[in-house]
Design an enzyme around this catalytic site. Sequence first.
Site, PDB file in Angstrom:
ATOM      1  N   TYR A 143       0.692  -1.147  -0.605  1.00 34.07           N
ATOM      2  CA  TYR A 143      -0.367  -0.146   0.167  1.00 34.07           C
ATOM      3  C   TYR A 143       0.676   1.206   0.098  1.00 34.07           C
ATOM      4  CZ  TYR A 143      -4.113  -2.816   0.538  1.00 34.07           C
ATOM      5  OH  TYR A 143      -5.516  -4.012   1.095  1.00 34.07           O
ATOM      6  N   LYS A 194       3.621 -14.820   1.983  1.00 34.75           N
ATOM      7  CA  LYS A 194       3.290 -16.397   0.627  1.00 34.75           C
ATOM      8  C   LYS A 194       5.133 -15.717   0.088  1.00 34.75           C
ATOM      9  CE  LYS A 194       0.159 -16.748  -2.439  1.00 34.75           C
ATOM     10  NZ  LYS A 194      -0.049 -18.296  -2.700  1.00 34.75           N
ATOM     11  N   ASP A 227      -3.033 -17.860   1.881  1.00 32.44           N
ATOM     12  CA  ASP A 227      -3.326 -18.263   0.982  1.00 32.44           C
ATOM     13  C   ASP A 227      -4.486 -19.136   1.930  1.00 32.44           C
ATOM     14  OD1 ASP A 227      -1.687 -19.417  -0.104  1.00 32.44           O
ATOM     15  OD2 ASP A 227      -2.782 -20.376  -1.853  1.00 32.44           O
ATOM     16  N   ASP A 251      -4.901  -6.856   5.705  1.00 34.16           N
ATOM     17  CA  ASP A 251      -6.329  -6.451   5.484  1.00 34.16           C
ATOM     18  C   ASP A 251      -7.552  -7.381   5.218  1.00 34.16           C
ATOM     19  OD1 ASP A 251      -7.902  -4.342   4.522  1.00 34.16           O
ATOM     20  OD2 ASP A 251      -7.323  -3.816   3.052  1.00 34.16           O
ATOM     21  N   ASP A 255     -10.431  -8.565   8.029  1.00 36.03           N
ATOM     22  CA  ASP A 255     -11.870  -8.911   8.072  1.00 36.03           C
ATOM     23  C   ASP A 255     -12.764 -10.036   7.360  1.00 36.03           C
ATOM     24  OD1 ASP A 255     -11.924  -6.055   7.401  1.00 36.03           O
ATOM     25  OD2 ASP A 255     -12.407  -6.279   5.292  1.00 36.03           O
TER      26      ASP A 255
END
Length: 370
Positions: A143, A194, A227, A251, A255
């Site tokens: 970001y 990852k 993942d 993020d 959530d």
Amino acid sequence: MPANKSLLVLPGDGIGPEVMGQVRRVVDWMDKRRAVTFDLAEDLVGGAAIDAHGIPVTDATVEKAMNVDAVLLGAVGGPKWDNLDFSKKPERGLLRLRKDLQLYANLRPALCFEALVDASTLKPEIVSGLDIMIVRELTGGVYFGEPRGIETLPNGERRGVNTQVYTTSEIRRVAAVAFELARKRSGRVTSCEKANVMESGVLWREEVQRLHDESFQDVELSHMYADNAAMQLVRNPKQFDVIVTDNLFGDILSDEASMLTGSLGMLPSASLGDVDETGRRKAMYEPVHGSAPDIAGQGKANPIATVLSLAMALRYSFDLAEDADLVEAAVERVLAKGIRTADIQAPGSQVVSTGQMGDALLAELEAMAA
Ligand code: NAD
């Protein structure tokens, strides 16, 4: 008794002042009934600050935030300020506070209250007793990484670029927060990245492991691809205690995890920065929800997310675990009695207003302290 904990309250906009009003009642109760007193200041942020000062947060407010034990924020934003330029919007006030205080670790608990087990979209046996803490890196990663932007190539095609980038120190400081939290909980950390496809993920995994081996061998550390973590969170969420991950994966995973437990009106959060020379860690606590303009001013808002944010401040900034336990127990007991604001109502429950929820919480606090 002299005030011994300083707290800056920033109610903000929409339902912010309504829910914060109930939190102030809890703070007042603690002042009178517990062995802690608060030096409490209140100030403006977001649209309220724009209306008063023309900007979403003033330098004076930021200065105050820098010099207190903890900041407690309600919510910012609303239709009145939606058409302002991006740089002048209420949300910029929040972002400036996070940036200036260098709050790099975002903590979001996913805790399933027994009385709300049926509010989850997952089966009760999957979420009953759930208690996870997600630690998301908040000030680095894709970001913020450079280069970034959208460019037009010589052949006329457009190309969008963002850069995932982390340094050793950025990884180690957020991992240290996760390890320290795990020591106060079940003693387990799962680090997610990852590393199978990203070099920044390889570095993340190596640095987290190195810090663990140097300083946190008493904590159980495992690594998981992000993942797979997303899948495991809905398959068997109770396998996790503390999850630490980068800005982007955090993020998404935070959530996902928070929604395991039901309503937005129940979810607190904390953002932590560095410990200064006096031993004080910069910190801001806030509900996950926004200013809810659709119900603002109607007495319908659920104050529990903000009350639980105060509980997090008691636990993590003030080291008052017993008082935090008390506040969380009051929430548990109110819910168990079937007292609910509209957002968490269930068949047979008593739907109450924001103020009545505050009344019920104070009555439980009083009953437990008696
Ligand atoms: P929101 O979280 O404000 O509301 C989403 C839905 O959840 C609404 O239907 C609302 O009524 C409900 N809700 C939220 N909190 C509740 C509570 N405590 N009790 C009962 N119901 C609750 O999100 P939104 O509608 O997308 O955004 C509204 C405004 O808030 C926007 O201006 C947005 O930019 C801002 N916002 C601010 C923050 C923040 O201050 N941290 C976070 C998200 C959104």
